[in-house]
Design an enzyme around this catalytic site. Structure first.
Site, PDB file in Angstrom:
ATOM      1  N   ASP A 182      75.771  41.046  35.950  1.00 21.79           N
ATOM      2  CA  ASP A 182      75.141  39.728  35.875  1.00 21.79           C
ATOM      3  C   ASP A 182      76.200  38.627  35.943  1.00 21.79           C
ATOM      4  OD1 ASP A 182      72.876  41.119  35.603  1.00 21.79           O
ATOM      5  OD2 ASP A 182      72.376  40.427  33.566  1.00 21.79           O
ATOM      6  N   GLU A 190      79.124  38.691  37.377  1.00 22.00           N
ATOM      7  CA  GLU A 190      79.637  38.572  38.734  1.00 22.00           C
ATOM      8  C   GLU A 190      78.643  37.794  39.599  1.00 22.00           C
ATOM      9  OE1 GLU A 190      82.455  39.435  41.783  1.00 22.00           O
ATOM     10  OE2 GLU A 190      82.493  39.221  39.626  1.00 22.00           O
ATOM     11  N   ASP A 215      76.390  35.659  38.535  1.00 20.42           N
ATOM     12  CA  ASP A 215      76.386  34.260  38.099  1.00 20.42           C
ATOM     13  C   ASP A 215      77.555  33.493  38.713  1.00 20.42           C
ATOM     14  OD1 ASP A 215      74.190  34.792  36.639  1.00 20.42           O
ATOM     15  OD2 ASP A 215      75.219  34.917  34.693  1.00 20.42           O
ATOM     16  N   SER A 217      37.971  39.952  52.576  1.00 17.86           N
ATOM     17  CA  SER A 217      37.858  40.604  51.266  1.00 17.86           C
ATOM     18  C   SER A 217      37.444  42.061  51.495  1.00 17.86           C
ATOM     19  CB  SER A 217      36.849  39.872  50.398  1.00 17.86           C
ATOM     20  OG  SER A 217      35.617  39.886  51.043  1.00 17.86           O
ATOM     21  N   GLU A 252      46.480  52.845  48.556  1.00 18.02           N
ATOM     22  CA  GLU A 252      47.450  51.931  47.906  1.00 18.02           C
ATOM     23  C   GLU A 252      46.930  51.508  46.548  1.00 18.02           C
ATOM     24  OE1 GLU A 252      47.720  48.522  50.452  1.00 18.02           O
ATOM     25  OE2 GLU A 252      48.043  49.739  52.244  1.00 18.02           O
ATOM     26  N   LYS A 305      45.669  49.053  43.901  1.00 13.65           N
ATOM     27  CA  LYS A 305      45.063  47.721  44.019  1.00 13.65           C
ATOM     28  C   LYS A 305      45.548  46.875  42.852  1.00 13.65           C
ATOM     29  CE  LYS A 305      40.762  45.254  44.824  1.00 13.65           C
ATOM     30  NZ  LYS A 305      40.950  44.220  43.835  1.00 13.65           N
ATOM     31  N   ASP A 311      46.101  43.805  40.371  1.00 14.11           N
ATOM     32  CA  ASP A 311      45.167  42.819  39.840  1.00 14.11           C
ATOM     33  C   ASP A 311      45.899  41.490  39.655  1.00 14.11           C
ATOM     34  OD1 ASP A 311      42.828  41.832  39.017  1.00 14.11           O
ATOM     35  OD2 ASP A 311      42.813  42.799  37.050  1.00 14.11           O
ATOM     36  N   ARG A 329      44.840  32.598  49.085  1.00 13.89           N
ATOM     37  CA  ARG A 329      43.801  33.076  49.985  1.00 13.89           C
ATOM     38  C   ARG A 329      42.694  32.027  50.153  1.00 13.89           C
ATOM     39  NH1 ARG A 329      39.018  35.775  48.874  1.00 13.89           N
ATOM     40  NH2 ARG A 329      38.229  36.959  50.638  1.00 13.89           N
ATOM     41  N   GLU A 359      49.942  40.567  47.014  1.00 19.83           N
ATOM     42  CA  GLU A 359      49.326  40.196  45.738  1.00 19.83           C
ATOM     43  C   GLU A 359      50.425  39.737  44.785  1.00 19.83           C
ATOM     44  OE1 GLU A 359      46.095  40.465  45.676  1.00 19.83           O
ATOM     45  OE2 GLU A 359      45.395  40.708  43.616  1.00 19.83           O
ATOM     46  N   TYR A 419      51.050  44.016  51.176  1.00 17.44           N
ATOM     47  CA  TYR A 419      50.187  45.142  51.568  1.00 17.44           C
ATOM     48  C   TYR A 419      49.587  45.009  52.963  1.00 17.44           C
ATOM     49  CZ  TYR A 419      46.682  41.872  49.798  1.00 17.44           C
ATOM     50  OH  TYR A 419      45.912  40.764  49.556  1.00 17.44           O
ATOM     51  N   LYS A 422      42.580  52.496  53.253  1.00 16.45           N
ATOM     52  CA  LYS A 422      42.575  51.845  54.571  1.00 16.45           C
ATOM     53  C   LYS A 422      42.730  52.902  55.662  1.00 16.45           C
ATOM     54  CE  LYS A 422      44.869  47.836  52.616  1.00 16.45           C
ATOM     55  NZ  LYS A 422      46.129  47.133  52.404  1.00 16.45           N
ATOM     56  N   LYS A 469      37.395  51.110  43.045  1.00 16.38           N
ATOM     57  CA  LYS A 469      37.766  50.530  41.759  1.00 16.38           C
ATOM     58  C   LYS A 469      37.887  51.564  40.628  1.00 16.38           C
ATOM     59  CE  LYS A 469      37.476  46.297  41.250  1.00 16.38           C
ATOM     60  NZ  LYS A 469      36.552  45.251  41.573  1.00 16.38           N
ATOM     61  N   CYS A 502      40.592  46.580  -3.173  1.00 17.49           N
ATOM     62  CA  CYS A 502      40.389  47.637  -2.179  1.00 17.49           C
ATOM     63  C   CYS A 502      38.920  48.083  -2.195  1.00 17.49           C
ATOM     64  CB  CYS A 502      41.304  48.822  -2.482  1.00 17.49           C
ATOM     65  SG  CYS A 502      40.979  50.260  -1.451  1.00 17.49           S
ATOM     66  N   CYS A 544      38.838  51.885  -3.730  1.00 18.11           N
ATOM     67  CA  CYS A 544      39.199  52.261  -5.095  1.00 18.11           C
ATOM     68  C   CYS A 544      39.189  51.071  -6.052  1.00 18.11           C
ATOM     69  CB  CYS A 544      40.566  52.953  -5.106  1.00 18.11           C
ATOM     70  SG  CYS A 544      41.913  51.814  -4.761  1.00 18.11           S
ATOM     71  N   CYS A 583      46.486  48.015  -0.228  1.00 18.80           N
ATOM     72  CA  CYS A 583      45.887  48.415  -1.498  1.00 18.80           C
ATOM     73  C   CYS A 583      46.994  48.951  -2.399  1.00 18.80           C
ATOM     74  CB  CYS A 583      44.859  49.503  -1.218  1.00 18.80           C
ATOM     75  SG  CYS A 583      44.450  50.483  -2.663  1.00 18.80           S
ATOM     76  N   CYS A 590      43.789  55.986  -4.751  1.00 18.26           N
ATOM     77  CA  CYS A 590      42.943  55.494  -3.659  1.00 18.26           C
ATOM     78  C   CYS A 590      42.607  56.671  -2.740  1.00 18.26           C
ATOM     79  CB  CYS A 590      43.678  54.411  -2.876  1.00 18.26           C
ATOM     80  SG  CYS A 590      42.696  53.785  -1.512  1.00 18.26           S
TER      81      CYS A 590
HETATM   82  S1  IVH Z   1      43.913  44.710  51.503  1.00 19.45           S
HETATM   83  C1  IVH Z   1      41.367  43.473  54.716  1.00 19.45           C
HETATM   84  N1  IVH Z   1      45.480  45.920  49.735  1.00 19.45           N
HETATM   85  O1  IVH Z   1      42.187  42.862  46.474  1.00 19.45           O
HETATM   86  C2  IVH Z   1      42.258  43.830  53.627  1.00 19.45           C
HETATM   87  N2  IVH Z   1      44.138  44.107  49.002  1.00 19.45           N
HETATM   88  O2  IVH Z   1      39.322  41.758  48.161  1.00 19.45           O
HETATM   89  C3  IVH Z   1      42.248  42.879  52.527  1.00 19.45           C
HETATM   90  N3  IVH Z   1      44.439  43.549  46.639  1.00 19.45           N
HETATM   91  O3  IVH Z   1      42.262  39.719  46.392  1.00 19.45           O
HETATM   92  C4  IVH Z   1      43.035  43.212  51.389  1.00 19.45           C
HETATM   93  N4  IVH Z   1      45.961  45.070  46.179  1.00 19.45           N
HETATM   94  O4  IVH Z   1      44.588  40.493  47.248  1.00 19.45           O
HETATM   95  C5  IVH Z   1      44.573  44.949  49.940  1.00 19.45           C
HETATM   96  N5  IVH Z   1      46.914  47.051  48.312  1.00 19.45           N
HETATM   97  C6  IVH Z   1      46.018  46.068  48.513  1.00 19.45           C
HETATM   98  C7  IVH Z   1      45.617  45.209  47.482  1.00 19.45           C
HETATM   99  C8  IVH Z   1      44.656  44.236  47.770  1.00 19.45           C
HETATM  100  C9  IVH Z   1      45.231  44.069  45.706  1.00 19.45           C
HETATM  101  C10 IVH Z   1      43.509  42.415  46.419  1.00 19.45           C
HETATM  102  C11 IVH Z   1      43.557  41.379  47.483  1.00 19.45           C
HETATM  103  C12 IVH Z   1      42.216  40.701  47.379  1.00 19.45           C
HETATM  104  C13 IVH Z   1      41.348  41.833  46.904  1.00 19.45           C
HETATM  105  C14 IVH Z   1      40.521  42.360  48.058  1.00 19.45           C
END
Ligand code: IVH
Length: 687
Positions: free
Chosen positions: A34, A36, A38, A83, A115, A117, A119, A138, A174, A226, A290, A314, A408, A411, A424, A430
């Site tokens: 770190d 170096e 910096d 989406s 892949e 997903k 959040d 988006r 993401e 992604y 995909k 999901k 308590c 007891c 307690c 107890c």
């Molecule tokens: S693909 C057509 N890959 O999930 C493909 N989406 O509705 C569109 N998300 O908010 C998305 N991880 O940002 C894809 N590995 C991943 C993802 C991913 C998270 C999110 C994306 C979007 C929602 C899809």
């Protein structure tokens, strides 16, 4: 200095820093220290300040945020950001696969890329000739907000791609906050009196959509890429190849992506990921599947706003909302009182949740949870469900606040507050603490009742043979042999052991009582200062504080313990049963009393021989992961050391756990040796 030369040095520094950023933020494998790093960074800052003409937006120094904006500009996506359709169950994942096959008129297995997903929130980054030029959210899929300045502050977004980069690249990904950083951020917000974020996704979105990019710069955002929009100057056949090219250009791609032959492999992947969900440092809400071939993706096309070639498969949701019907009090093995919310049953992550821990009163107050409130509950893996937050908008005004009782509920003994914990003081009588209390009482270094294991303790307590530790001395043989797995002989051996234990020593007996803060060492110290248990029982706080090694917490704990009527009754019963409570016993067993002198090194009993921490003073700060404070204290005391509550010049070691407090700073100031948990463990285990 000549301009050309300066620009050359600046360019060299930028390249070097970019490379080290890449090692650190993308590969997670730095090659310089770190300090170096910096040094390089500082040098670049200096040069750029001196020669402002050299400044370019892709310089690694340009990540710190800029002046606040009035508002975000809108940014149109060249190719809409689509989406995904959801599949929530295995059947729905198979239906997705069938649709794909039907559309492609094939019954062969489809090759998919699976892949994680993430959040967080979806963004697009634009690179022109390898330089990051713009980035947007988006939005509605067609236009989003221009958050270029904010994205620039995220260290894992390269400001330049590794060549040879395509002439234009629109990459999607993401942005998210790792769970640990999210928790830290919320703690900081609460300290400042700001409302915490409900979950990492909100925290990521709230951090990125800041008009003041300096705020974004201070937030621990990260990214996984992604997919792509437009790419000019590079051609691909599969989605997998695209992801690998992104990686090659220095963009961050999740290493957990996988090629799956057919939907069953995707289902397996989904199952594996759901199992690993709690080990991962970031929040996942499912996997994305995909079709790998770009030609097939083209044939499948788009249905309204979602591609036919992809789906979000999901995981089960882990947060739900429900109502608090009541708040009850649980008493744990150590006497800690825990407020527990009784909920209207709700399914969270596939399990029906009817109660959730509120941890302690401070948490109840901080979250302001009241009986009747609507709350968000969360289940993380095997962890007990907890109340995350109250939905205050849903209050009717009829909700009732909650306070832990001062007696308590099991007891009736007094409850005392130790830090955040209400405890307690019933100790010996107890019921919640009984099994643990007996186990400790009978243990080798306490009353040393051999052959009395957890199994027997369970049995005796469950059958009601023992209601407090003193009952051990009134057990009759005929009771025991009626119980399962006991025979005449074993019952007799056991009773002999019980009988033998009566002739104990004072330090052992004090230790056996399981008084909080009183480990083996303090028990010895006490027995050196009092001739009998009776004398100790009558000792005042002030008298105890006169003893060199007794601090305020320990003195308080001893006084409270002996003040409790139940405990006095149990001690009375022990005396009546013939348990030795005088000091002579102690003197008859010199190995357990140090009498101010070290125990003889040859002593065998009770492992007292190792006194390597003798005369060493320790101070504990922060949270250790493997021991609680009391266990750490006991370990130190068992080896002859002392634990003090404040750091001074006399302190030999400060043991610093997670999030150490001001004692840590004090130790640094005084130059006291600071050990982390690993080093502490090392020190204990060394001969
Ligand atoms: S693909 C057509 N890959 O999930 C493909 N989406 O509705 C569109 N998300 O908010 C998305 N991880 O940002 C894809 N590995 C991943 C993802 C991913 C998270 C999110 C994306 C979007 C929602 C899809």
């Amino acid at each position: 200095m000549d301009k050309k030369k300066i620009l050359k040095e600046i360019e060299k520094l930028r390249e070097e820093i970019n490379y080290h950023n890449y090692r650190y933020y993308i590969l997670d494998s730095p090659v310089i220290s770190d300090t170096e790093y910096d040094r390089l960074f500082k040098r670049l800052l200096e040069l750029e300040e001196k020669f402002p003409f050299s400044l370019t937006p892709d310089s690694p120094t340009q990540r710190i945020g800029a002046k606040p904006l009035e508002e975000f500009k809108t940014a149109a996506h060249t190719i809409p950001m689509l989406s995904l359709n959801n599949a929530n169950k295995t059947d729905e994942a198979r239906e997705f696969d069938e649709r794909v096959k039907r559309f492609l008129e094939t019954d062969k297995d489809i090759e998919y890329v699976a892949e994680p997903k993430m959040d967080g929130l979806a963004i697009e980054l634009i690179y022109a000739n390898g330089i990051f030029t713009a980035g947007s959210t988006r939005g509605d899929g067609y236009t989003g907000e221009d958050v270029t300045l904010n994205l620039r502050t995220i260290k894992s977004i390269p400001l330049r791609l590794i060549p040879p980069a395509p002439s234009r690249l629109e990459v999607r990904g993401e942005v998210f906050i790792p769970i640990k950083s999210f928790e830290r951020l919320n703690r900081e917000r609460e300290d400042k009196g700001e409302p915490p974020f409900a979950n990492p996704r909100n925290a990521a979105a709230g951090s990125l959509r800041q008009l003041d990019s300096r705020i974004t710069a201070a937030r621990p955002l990260d990214i996984y890429c992604y997919g792509v929009g437009v790419i000019e100057g590079a051609k691909f056949k599969t989605h997998w190849d695209i992801l690998h090219a992104l990686k090659g250009w220095g963009l961050k791609v999740n290493p957990l992506i996988k090629i799956c032959k057919g939907i069953e492999e995707v289902i397996q992947y989904h199952e594996d990921m759901e199992k690993r969900r709690d080990e991962l440092p970031y929040e996942l809400d499912g996997v994305v599947v995909k079709v790998n071939s770009l030609t097939l993706q083209d044939s499948l096309g788009i249905l309204t706003r979602s591609p036919r070639w992809a789906a979000a498969y999901k995981f089960k949701a882990r947060q739900e909302t429900t109502q608090v019907k009541d708040i009850i009090v649980g008493v744990g093995r150590t006497g800690a009182l825990t407020p527990v919310a009784i909920l209207s049953p709700v399914e969270v992550g596939g399990v029906t949740v009817e109660r959730a821990t509120l941890h302690n009163q401070d948490e109840v107050d901080r979250k302001d949870v009241r009986i009747g409130d609507w709350v968000v509950v969360q289940r993380a893996g095997d962890v007990i469900p907890e109340v995350v937050m109250v939905i205050k908008d849903k209050r009717s005004g009829k909700e009732r606040p909650f306070k832990l009782p001062d007696r308590c509920p099991l007891c009736g003994a007094a409850v005392v507050k130790e830090g955040a914990i209400h405890r307690c003081t019933g100790g010996l009588s107890c019921p919640a603490q009984l099994k643990e209390g007996i186990r400790h009482f009978a243990s080798k270094r306490a009353m040393n009742i051999e052959g009395f294991g957890d199994r027997h303790i369970e049995q005796f307590v469950e059958k009601g043979v023992i209601k407090d530790i003193a009952d051990l001395y009134s057990i009759k043989k005929e009771y025991i042999i009626e119980l399962e797995r006991w025979a005449d002989k074993s019952a007799e051996n056991f009773l002999n052991q019980i009988e033998k234990s009566k002739n104990t020593t004072l330090p052992r007996l004090i230790y056996a009582l399981g008084i909080r803060q009183v480990g083996e060492h303090i028990s010895k110290v006490l027995s050196e200062n009092f001739n009998s248990l009776d004398e100790l029982m009558e000792a005042s706080y002030d008298r105890l504080m006169e003893i060199h090694e007794i601090g305020p917490e320990t003195a308080e704990s001893i006084v409270t313990f002996f003040k409790e009527g139940h405990n006095r009754e149990v001690i009375e019963k022990l005396k009546k049963a013939g348990v030795k409570t005088e000091g002579q016993g102690a003197r008859a067993c010199p190995e357990l009393v140090s009498g101010g002198k070290p125990a003889p090194a040859s002593s065998k009993q009770g492992g007292q021989e190792n006194q390597k921490f003798k005369d060493k003073q320790f101070v504990l700060t922060g949270t250790l992961s493997e021991f609680n404070r009391e266990q750490a204290k006991e370990l130190i005391e068992n080896l002859g050391g002392r634990v003090a509550s404040a750091v001074s010049k006399k302190t030999d070691y400060v043991i610093a756990g997670a999030e150490p407090g001001s004692k840590y700073d004090k130790a640094k100031e005084l130059g006291v040796k600071i050990l982390n948990e690993e080093e502490f463990k090392d020190l204990i285990s060394r001969k």
